[in-house]
Design a protein around this motif. Structure first.
Motif, PDB file in Angstrom:
ATOM      1  N   THR A 176      19.190  59.348 -16.502  1.00  0.00           N
ATOM      2  CA  THR A 176      18.047  59.859 -15.753  1.00  0.00           C
ATOM      3  C   THR A 176      18.425  61.200 -15.139  1.00  0.00           C
ATOM      4  OG1 THR A 176      16.325  59.283 -14.147  1.00  0.00           O
ATOM      5  CG2 THR A 176      18.602  58.817 -13.514  1.00  0.00           C
ATOM      6  N   ILE A 177      17.411  61.939 -14.682  1.00  0.00           N
ATOM      7  CA  ILE A 177      17.604  63.214 -13.986  1.00  0.00           C
ATOM      8  C   ILE A 177      16.887  63.134 -12.650  1.00  0.00           C
ATOM      9  CG2 ILE A 177      17.123  65.691 -14.040  1.00  0.00           C
ATOM     10  CD1 ILE A 177      17.314  65.584 -17.051  1.00  0.00           C
ATOM     11  N   VAL A 178      17.556  63.588 -11.588  1.00  0.00           N
ATOM     12  CA  VAL A 178      17.016  63.522 -10.232  1.00  0.00           C
ATOM     13  C   VAL A 178      16.885  64.939  -9.672  1.00  0.00           C
ATOM     14  CG1 VAL A 178      17.409  62.654  -7.893  1.00  0.00           C
ATOM     15  CG2 VAL A 178      18.117  61.282  -9.872  1.00  0.00           C
ATOM     16  N   PRO A 179      15.730  65.323  -9.142  1.00  0.00           N
ATOM     17  CA  PRO A 179      15.638  66.629  -8.467  1.00  0.00           C
ATOM     18  C   PRO A 179      16.677  66.713  -7.351  1.00  0.00           C
ATOM     19  CG  PRO A 179      13.456  65.668  -8.785  1.00  0.00           C
ATOM     20  CD  PRO A 179      14.434  64.601  -9.133  1.00  0.00           C
ATOM     21  N   MET A 180      17.399  67.819  -7.293  1.00  0.00           N
ATOM     22  CA  MET A 180      18.465  67.947  -6.304  1.00  0.00           C
ATOM     23  C   MET A 180      17.914  67.894  -4.880  1.00  0.00           C
ATOM     24  SD  MET A 180      21.751  68.033  -6.416  1.00  0.00           S
ATOM     25  CE  MET A 180      22.282  68.760  -7.969  1.00  0.00           C
ATOM     26  N   ALA A 181      16.653  68.229  -4.711  1.00  0.00           N
ATOM     27  CA  ALA A 181      16.060  68.170  -3.376  1.00  0.00           C
ATOM     28  C   ALA A 181      16.071  66.752  -2.819  1.00  0.00           C
ATOM     29  CB  ALA A 181      14.636  68.719  -3.412  1.00  0.00           C
ATOM     30  N   GLY A 232      21.645  73.969 -11.050  1.00  0.00           N
ATOM     31  CA  GLY A 232      21.806  73.244  -9.795  1.00  0.00           C
ATOM     32  C   GLY A 232      20.542  72.627  -9.255  1.00  0.00           C
ATOM     33  N   ARG A 233      19.438  72.701  -9.991  1.00  0.00           N
ATOM     34  CA  ARG A 233      18.162  72.165  -9.492  1.00  0.00           C
ATOM     35  C   ARG A 233      18.032  70.660  -9.684  1.00  0.00           C
ATOM     36  NH1 ARG A 233      16.653  76.167 -12.809  1.00  0.00           N
ATOM     37  NH2 ARG A 233      15.472  74.742 -14.137  1.00  0.00           N
ATOM     38  N   PHE A 234      18.877  70.083 -10.554  1.00  0.00           N
ATOM     39  CA  PHE A 234      18.775  68.655 -10.863  1.00  0.00           C
ATOM     40  C   PHE A 234      20.162  68.025 -10.874  1.00  0.00           C
ATOM     41  CE2 PHE A 234      15.255  70.803 -12.962  1.00  0.00           C
ATOM     42  CZ  PHE A 234      14.168  70.074 -12.514  1.00  0.00           C
ATOM     43  N   LEU A 235      20.184  66.715 -10.676  1.00  0.00           N
ATOM     44  CA  LEU A 235      21.404  65.929 -10.809  1.00  0.00           C
ATOM     45  C   LEU A 235      21.255  65.038 -12.030  1.00  0.00           C
ATOM     46  CD1 LEU A 235      24.143  65.184  -9.464  1.00  0.00           C
ATOM     47  CD2 LEU A 235      22.933  63.276  -8.380  1.00  0.00           C
ATOM     48  N   ASN A 236      22.182  65.156 -12.955  1.00  0.00           N
ATOM     49  CA  ASN A 236      22.184  64.336 -14.160  1.00  0.00           C
ATOM     50  C   ASN A 236      22.990  63.077 -13.895  1.00  0.00           C
ATOM     51  OD1 ASN A 236      21.700  64.304 -17.251  1.00  0.00           O
ATOM     52  ND2 ASN A 236      23.876  63.830 -17.059  1.00  0.00           N
ATOM     53  N   LEU A 237      22.402  61.907 -14.147  1.00  0.00           N
ATOM     54  CA  LEU A 237      23.068  60.622 -13.949  1.00  0.00           C
ATOM     55  C   LEU A 237      23.158  59.896 -15.285  1.00  0.00           C
ATOM     56  CD1 LEU A 237      21.167  59.262 -10.789  1.00  0.00           C
ATOM     57  CD2 LEU A 237      23.202  60.697 -10.836  1.00  0.00           C
ATOM     58  N   ALA A 238      24.342  59.340 -15.576  1.00  0.00           N
ATOM     59  CA  ALA A 238      24.532  58.563 -16.797  1.00  0.00           C
ATOM     60  C   ALA A 238      25.455  57.399 -16.489  1.00  0.00           C
ATOM     61  CB  ALA A 238      25.116  59.426 -17.904  1.00  0.00           C
ATOM     62  N   ALA A 239      24.948  56.181 -16.643  1.00  0.00           N
ATOM     63  CA  ALA A 239      25.707  54.971 -16.312  1.00  0.00           C
ATOM     64  C   ALA A 239      25.837  54.113 -17.565  1.00  0.00           C
ATOM     65  CB  ALA A 239      24.999  54.189 -15.208  1.00  0.00           C
ATOM     66  N   VAL A 246      18.554  64.647  -3.337  1.00  0.00           N
ATOM     67  CA  VAL A 246      19.949  64.207  -3.209  1.00  0.00           C
ATOM     68  C   VAL A 246      20.478  64.623  -1.845  1.00  0.00           C
ATOM     69  CG1 VAL A 246      22.277  64.360  -4.181  1.00  0.00           C
ATOM     70  CG2 VAL A 246      20.276  64.470  -5.690  1.00  0.00           C
ATOM     71  N   PRO A 247      20.936  63.687  -1.021  1.00  0.00           N
ATOM     72  CA  PRO A 247      21.485  64.046   0.287  1.00  0.00           C
ATOM     73  C   PRO A 247      22.630  65.053   0.145  1.00  0.00           C
ATOM     74  CG  PRO A 247      21.177  61.683   0.137  1.00  0.00           C
ATOM     75  CD  PRO A 247      20.927  62.224  -1.239  1.00  0.00           C
ATOM     76  N   GLU A 248      22.742  65.948   1.107  1.00  0.00           N
ATOM     77  CA  GLU A 248      23.751  67.007   1.064  1.00  0.00           C
ATOM     78  C   GLU A 248      25.153  66.464   0.834  1.00  0.00           C
ATOM     79  OE1 GLU A 248      23.882  70.255   1.165  1.00  0.00           O
ATOM     80  OE2 GLU A 248      21.757  70.735   1.403  1.00  0.00           O
ATOM     81  N   GLU A 249      25.474  65.354   1.485  1.00  0.00           N
ATOM     82  CA  GLU A 249      26.838  64.829   1.392  1.00  0.00           C
ATOM     83  C   GLU A 249      27.158  64.256   0.016  1.00  0.00           C
ATOM     84  OE1 GLU A 249      24.321  61.466   3.212  1.00  0.00           O
ATOM     85  OE2 GLU A 249      24.456  63.660   3.295  1.00  0.00           O
ATOM     86  N   LEU A 250      26.125  64.072  -0.839  1.00  0.00           N
ATOM     87  CA  LEU A 250      26.353  63.544  -2.178  1.00  0.00           C
ATOM     88  C   LEU A 250      26.325  64.641  -3.244  1.00  0.00           C
ATOM     89  CD1 LEU A 250      24.238  60.249  -2.114  1.00  0.00           C
ATOM     90  CD2 LEU A 250      26.663  60.582  -1.568  1.00  0.00           C
ATOM     91  N   ARG A 251      26.175  65.888  -2.830  1.00  0.00           N
ATOM     92  CA  ARG A 251      26.139  67.006  -3.772  1.00  0.00           C
ATOM     93  C   ARG A 251      27.537  67.594  -3.929  1.00  0.00           C
ATOM     94  NH1 ARG A 251      20.803  70.432  -1.731  1.00  0.00           N
ATOM     95  NH2 ARG A 251      19.434  68.613  -1.392  1.00  0.00           N
ATOM     96  N   SER A 252      27.860  67.986  -5.143  1.00  0.00           N
ATOM     97  CA  SER A 252      29.139  68.647  -5.377  1.00  0.00           C
ATOM     98  C   SER A 252      29.076  69.401  -6.690  1.00  0.00           C
ATOM     99  CB  SER A 252      30.288  67.633  -5.423  1.00  0.00           C
ATOM    100  OG  SER A 252      30.127  66.750  -6.519  1.00  0.00           O
ATOM    101  N   ASN A 253      29.851  70.460  -6.778  1.00  0.00           N
ATOM    102  CA  ASN A 253      29.927  71.229  -8.021  1.00  0.00           C
ATOM    103  C   ASN A 253      31.057  70.654  -8.873  1.00  0.00           C
ATOM    104  OD1 ASN A 253      29.289  73.227  -9.864  1.00  0.00           O
ATOM    105  ND2 ASN A 253      30.745  74.663  -8.990  1.00  0.00           N
TER     106      ASN A 253
END
Length: 389
Positions: A184-189, A218-225, A191-198
């Motif tokens: 899935t893809i999550v809008p970075m907006a 950096g606009r989205f967070l890519n998740l793969a489980a 995502v809590p600040e403390e869970l963001r990282s480069n």
């Protein structure tokens, strides 16, 4: 010299650019009506950027990518950091390019734009190659609609269920790995600040692992489980309820769990690959990318290998004429077979031995990885990341 390429994905477009860049004409046949690439994020090692530079699109992809600072390996149940590989400084000096992540669409758009600007490349949609016919003097791609496209050589870049491979090798359906992945893809907006990282972060648990990283500048967070669940039937891109995904991962630590819970619209695949084969040419026909050596995602090298294939193919055809095609394709195969076979087998081993161990095996893995220095970690990936085609 005229080349027919079956498949208009990343590998097919890269092959078209590489071959046309050496003065030949190329016709790309794509089964879909239009040329587009779906999917989430993709990791590109320095070796991929070396290939993209040779194809003339490196800077365009760099501008759309997130240049990652670190690869992190975390214990998914305890939340402890096991090890990490910095990707700036010494890493970039050693390997000559960044490690980056990009959406598949952005990578594809760079290749497609370049193909459309290349006079020697013709793109034709709604042409699904079914088989081929060849003589000592040429080859013809035959589509399911009965259309025929003649050329001096045919490149099968038509994916893991390649129709060209079916005739050339005839090894049946791909091997089902028994691993199911949810993406899935999550809008970075959101995502809590403390869970963001480069960083590309991997959480390894018993018979499961979870990877996340930023894409889309950096606009989205890519998740793969991924679950090692023994799945026996291939599945591709099916929507799946969020509750079902979370139920498959009941043991993550707090941070990994919070990240998983951010996902809303999930899709699922059952991962497949094939055993390496030594030869993927037949006279004037050759395979490339997933059609030649499909691999599991655990080494993050599937697209990278396809890009390398394309560059090597272009080099082998440089200055060639129709009479030398067979020998040049055999040389391309010989140059690529060992490296790609190793990548296929290493990807499998990573899934079995590194990402999914439980109990004492997981403890031993953590001890092994945590004992490696940064230089030793770089040495482990040097054969992949440091190779320039």
């Amino acid at each position: 010299m005229k080349t027919i390429v079956a498949g208009g994905g990343i590998g097919g477009l890269a092959a078209a650019l590489a071959v046309a860049g050496h003065g030949h004409t190329v016709t790309v046949l794509e089964r879909q009506g239009g040329f587009a690439e779906l999917g989430a994020g993709i990791q590109l090692g320095p070796n991929a950027f070396h290939a993209l530079d040779r194809l003339g699109v490196g800077d365009r992809v760099r501008s759309a990518a997130v240049h990652i600072n670190e690869l992190r390996f975390m214990d998914g149940t305890t939340g402890a950091r096991v090890t990490s590989l910095p990707l700036t400084g010494r890493y970039r000096e050693r390997f000559g390019n960044p490690y980056a992540v990009v959406s598949r669409g952005d990578l594809y758009a760079a290749l497609l734009t370049a193909c459309r600007a290349e006079p020697g490349v013709e793109l034709i949609g709604s042409q699904d190659v079914m088989t081929y016919r060849q003589t000592p003097y040429g080859v013809t791609a035959v589509t399911w609609d009965g259309e025929r496209f003649a050329g001096d050589l045919l490149v099968g870049a038509d994916g893991i269920r390649s129709a060209v491979r079916a005739k050339l090798i005839g090894d049946g359906e791909p091997r089902v790995s028994g691993h199911t992945i949810y993406r899935t893809i999550v809008p970075m907006a959101r995502v809590p600040e403390e869970l963001r990282s480069n960083a590309v972060t991997l959480w390894a648990g018993p018979r499961w692992h979870f990877v996340h990283y930023p894409i889309g500048s950096g606009r989205f967070l890519n998740l793969a489980a991924t679950r090692d669940d023994g799945a026996t039937t291939a599945v591709a891109g099916l929507p799946v309820p969020r509750s079902q995904v979370l139920a498959q991962f009941p043991q993550p630590g707090e941070v990994a769990r919070r990240l998983l819970e951010l996902g809303r619209e999930w899709r699922t695949w059952v991962l497949c690959d094939r055993d390496p084969v030594p030869d993927w040419t037949d006279g004037r026909v050759a395979l490339l990318g997933d059609a030649a050596h499909p691999m599991l995602q655990y080494a993050a090298q599937g697209a990278c290998m396809a890009l390398e294939d394309a560059v090597v193919l272009g080099e082998q055809l440089a200055g060639g004429d129709p009479e030398s095609v067979v020998q040049r394709l055999e040389k391309y195969n010989a140059v690529r077979r060992e490296r790609t076979a190793r990548a296929v087998l290493v990807a499998r081993a990573l899934g079995e031995r590194l990402y999914h161990p439980a109990g004492a095996a997981a403890v031993a893995r953590n001890a092994l990885l945590s004992g490696l220095s940064v230089d030793e970690l770089q040495d482990e990936v040097a054969w992949l990341h440091g190779t320039r085609v």
